[in-house]
Design a protein around this motif. Structure first.
Motif, mmCIF file in Angstrom:
data_model
loop_
_atom_site.group_PDB
_atom_site.id
_atom_site.type_symbol
_atom_site.label_atom_id
_atom_site.label_comp_id
_atom_site.label_asym_id
_atom_site.label_seq_id
_atom_site.Cartn_x
_atom_site.Cartn_y
_atom_site.Cartn_z
ATOM 1 N N GLU A 11 43.362 29.354 36.328
ATOM 2 C CA GLU A 11 42.456 28.193 36.076
ATOM 3 C C GLU A 11 43.095 27.013 37.165
ATOM 4 N N GLU A 12 42.403 26.572 37.924
ATOM 5 C CA GLU A 12 42.977 25.514 38.971
ATOM 6 C C GLU A 12 41.697 24.952 39.432
ATOM 7 N N GLN A 13 41.792 23.646 39.637
ATOM 8 C CA GLN A 13 40.663 22.838 40.444
ATOM 9 C C GLN A 13 40.548 23.024 41.874
ATOM 10 N N ILE A 14 39.564 23.303 42.328
ATOM 11 C CA ILE A 14 39.461 24.008 44.017
ATOM 12 C C ILE A 14 38.557 22.574 44.542
ATOM 13 N N PHE A 15 39.401 22.098 45.647
ATOM 14 C CA PHE A 15 38.629 20.643 46.132
ATOM 15 C C PHE A 15 38.368 19.885 44.921
ATOM 16 N N ASP A 16 37.108 19.027 45.232
ATOM 17 C CA ASP A 16 36.439 18.313 44.004
ATOM 18 C C ASP A 16 35.283 18.909 43.764
ATOM 19 N N ILE A 17 35.229 20.236 43.689
ATOM 20 C CA ILE A 17 33.865 20.883 43.329
ATOM 21 C C ILE A 17 33.712 20.427 41.813
ATOM 22 N N GLU A 18 32.452 19.965 41.260
ATOM 23 C CA GLU A 18 32.051 19.430 40.124
ATOM 24 C C GLU A 18 31.812 20.651 39.291
ATOM 25 N N LEU A 19 32.737 21.573 38.726
ATOM 26 C CA LEU A 19 32.477 22.558 37.743
ATOM 27 C C LEU A 19 33.623 22.484 36.741
ATOM 28 N N PRO A 20 33.519 22.897 35.424
ATOM 29 C CA PRO A 20 34.613 22.880 34.488
ATOM 30 C C PRO A 20 35.604 23.634 35.091
ATOM 31 N N ILE A 21 36.834 23.312 34.528
ATOM 32 C CA ILE A 21 38.104 23.846 35.505
ATOM 33 C C ILE A 21 38.124 25.420 34.764
ATOM 34 N N SER A 22 37.600 25.869 33.952
ATOM 35 C CA SER A 22 37.282 27.485 33.376
ATOM 36 C C SER A 22 36.386 28.082 34.423
ATOM 37 N N LYS A 23 35.782 27.267 35.238
ATOM 38 C CA LYS A 23 34.862 28.275 36.167
ATOM 39 C C LYS A 23 35.520 28.103 37.507
ATOM 40 N N MET A 24 36.608 27.664 37.595
ATOM 41 C CA MET A 24 37.354 28.005 38.804
ATOM 42 C C MET A 24 38.677 28.455 38.748
ATOM 43 N N ARG A 25 39.133 29.502 39.609
ATOM 44 C CA ARG A 25 40.224 30.208 39.322
ATOM 45 C C ARG A 25 40.823 30.496 40.886
ATOM 46 N N LYS A 26 42.120 30.862 40.860
ATOM 47 C CA LYS A 26 42.865 31.110 41.984
ATOM 48 C C LYS A 26 43.942 32.032 42.056
ATOM 49 N N LEU A 27 44.085 32.889 42.944
ATOM 50 C CA LEU A 27 45.164 33.849 43.192
ATOM 51 C C LEU A 27 46.407 33.216 43.770
ATOM 52 N N LYS A 28 47.663 33.210 43.361
ATOM 53 C CA LYS A 28 48.662 32.747 43.930
ATOM 54 C C LYS A 28 49.631 33.796 44.379
ATOM 55 N N LYS A 29 50.826 33.740 45.140
ATOM 56 C CA LYS A 29 51.598 34.553 45.454
ATOM 57 C C LYS A 29 52.616 34.597 44.155
ATOM 58 N N LEU A 30 53.254 35.958 44.005
ATOM 59 C CA LEU A 30 53.825 36.526 42.943
ATOM 60 C C LEU A 30 54.930 35.025 42.570
ATOM 61 N N ASN A 31 55.892 34.625 43.621
ATOM 62 C CA ASN A 31 56.912 33.789 43.393
ATOM 63 C C ASN A 31 56.366 32.420 42.926
ATOM 64 N N GLU A 32 54.993 32.206 43.029
ATOM 65 C CA GLU A 32 54.540 30.895 42.374
ATOM 66 C C GLU A 32 54.318 31.049 41.026
ATOM 67 N N TYR A 33 54.243 32.084 40.216
ATOM 68 C CA TYR A 33 54.255 32.233 38.604
ATOM 69 C C TYR A 33 55.557 32.023 38.310
ATOM 70 N N THR A 34 55.554 31.691 36.989
ATOM 71 C CA THR A 34 56.736 31.623 36.253
ATOM 72 C C THR A 34 57.355 32.889 35.894
ATOM 73 N N LYS A 35 58.509 33.322 36.351
ATOM 74 C CA LYS A 35 59.010 34.549 36.101
ATOM 75 C C LYS A 35 58.987 34.957 34.775
ATOM 76 N N ASP A 36 58.845 36.428 34.422
ATOM 77 C CA ASP A 36 58.716 37.030 33.219
ATOM 78 C C ASP A 36 57.463 36.443 32.219
ATOM 79 N N SER A 37 56.607 35.486 32.827
ATOM 80 C CA SER A 37 55.464 35.062 32.301
ATOM 81 C C SER A 37 54.362 36.329 32.147
ATOM 82 N N GLU A 38 53.430 36.288 31.237
ATOM 83 C CA GLU A 38 52.427 37.303 31.320
ATOM 84 C C GLU A 38 51.848 37.220 32.433
ATOM 85 N N PRO A 39 51.268 36.184 33.295
ATOM 86 C CA PRO A 39 50.632 36.264 34.601
ATOM 87 C C PRO A 39 51.566 36.748 35.662
#
Length: 273
Positions: free
Chosen positions: A29-57
């Protein structure tokens, strides 16, 4: 008896999308630009090294990358400067919610440029927007090969062409499996339009489809209201961010397949191929 099948029931769409996203916790869940939607309605895929290591994601993404999917490093063919982005292309998936798994996010380690088919955004049937590639990146997504680097691509989840059998409208998936999309009479009374009947609308103002068919089909699944609202907000945000004129192709070009050179005399904007 329900108005729609599970694939179409408006009251169940949010649950279907939630379950899909819940199985993919790496779509953060992440804000995309300034789109007026609930944060739960916006998602983003990131590169593997951008996630906390050994976290579920991290662990879930690492697992699917090892199976040849969702490797963001392998999705794009290239990157363009913001000033070089001149148009937005709207696709519909002609398929179900999990289509990104086999198209945009199919990234085997030996993938070659000719097989890099990806778009920047998917808009799901409950209005959720997922950014799979930042708009500066591009891959194959339309027949406008020479134009693709300049285009920001959006996929709208929609079942596409459907056909009437008895009192039901049917949908065929990519494997040839047949499902009931909705009951014809009941769907007309639903809270949100379930389908479009080309024999009962003004889409074909130019009279090019005398049999009330488009590409061989009379009936098409409709976009949900939440989808069209999210697409509109996404288009406005992208046009503002990338200085793209907020206008559509001339009516006579909107339903034609792209042909080389057909865009030469058109100021590109939000469009479709």
């Amino acid at each position: 008896m329900s108005l729609y099948s599970d694939n179409c029931d408006i009251s169940k769409i949010s649950k279907i999308v939630y379950e899909y996203l819940d199985e993919r916790p790496y779509l953060i869940e992440e804000q995309i630009f300034d789109i007026e939607l609930p944060i739960s309605k916006m998602r983003k895929l990131k590169k593997l090294n951008e996630y906390t290591k050994d976290s579920e994601p991290f662990n879930r993404l690492k697992s699917v990358i090892n199976r040849g999917m969702f490797n963001k490093k392998l999705m794009p063919i290239g990157r363009k400067n913001k000033k070089d982005k001149t148009a937005i292309c709207l696709h519909f998936t002609a398929g179900a919610t999990n289509g990104a798994d086999s198209t945009t996010c199919k990234t085997p380690s030996d993938i070659v440029d000719a097989k890099r088919h990806a778009v920047n955004y998917w808009v799901y049937r409950d209005g959720t927007i997922v950014e799979y590639m930042e708009p500066e990146y591009w891959a194959h997504h339309s027949s406008a090969d020479t134009e693709n680097p300049k285009i920001i691509a959006i996929e709208i989840v929609n079942y596409g062409p459907i056909y009437l059998e008895g009192s039901d409208l049917k949908w065929v998936d990519s494997k040839g499996e047949i499902y009931t999309y909705c009951e014809l009479d009941a769907a007309i009374k639903g809270p949100d339009k379930a389908f479009i009947d080309l024999a009962d609308n003004d889409y074909d103002k130019l009279g090019r489809y005398p049999n009330s068919e488009y590409r061989g089909y009379r009936y098409y699944a409709a976009f949900t209201t939440k989808q069209t609202q999210s697409v509109a907000k996404l288009l406005k945000a992208l046009c503002k961010e990338y200085d793209i004129p907020y206008r559509f192709l001339p009516y006579h070009m909107r339903f034609d397949r792209y042909r080389e050179g057909s865009m030469n005399n058109v100021s590109l904007s939000a469009t479709s191929y």
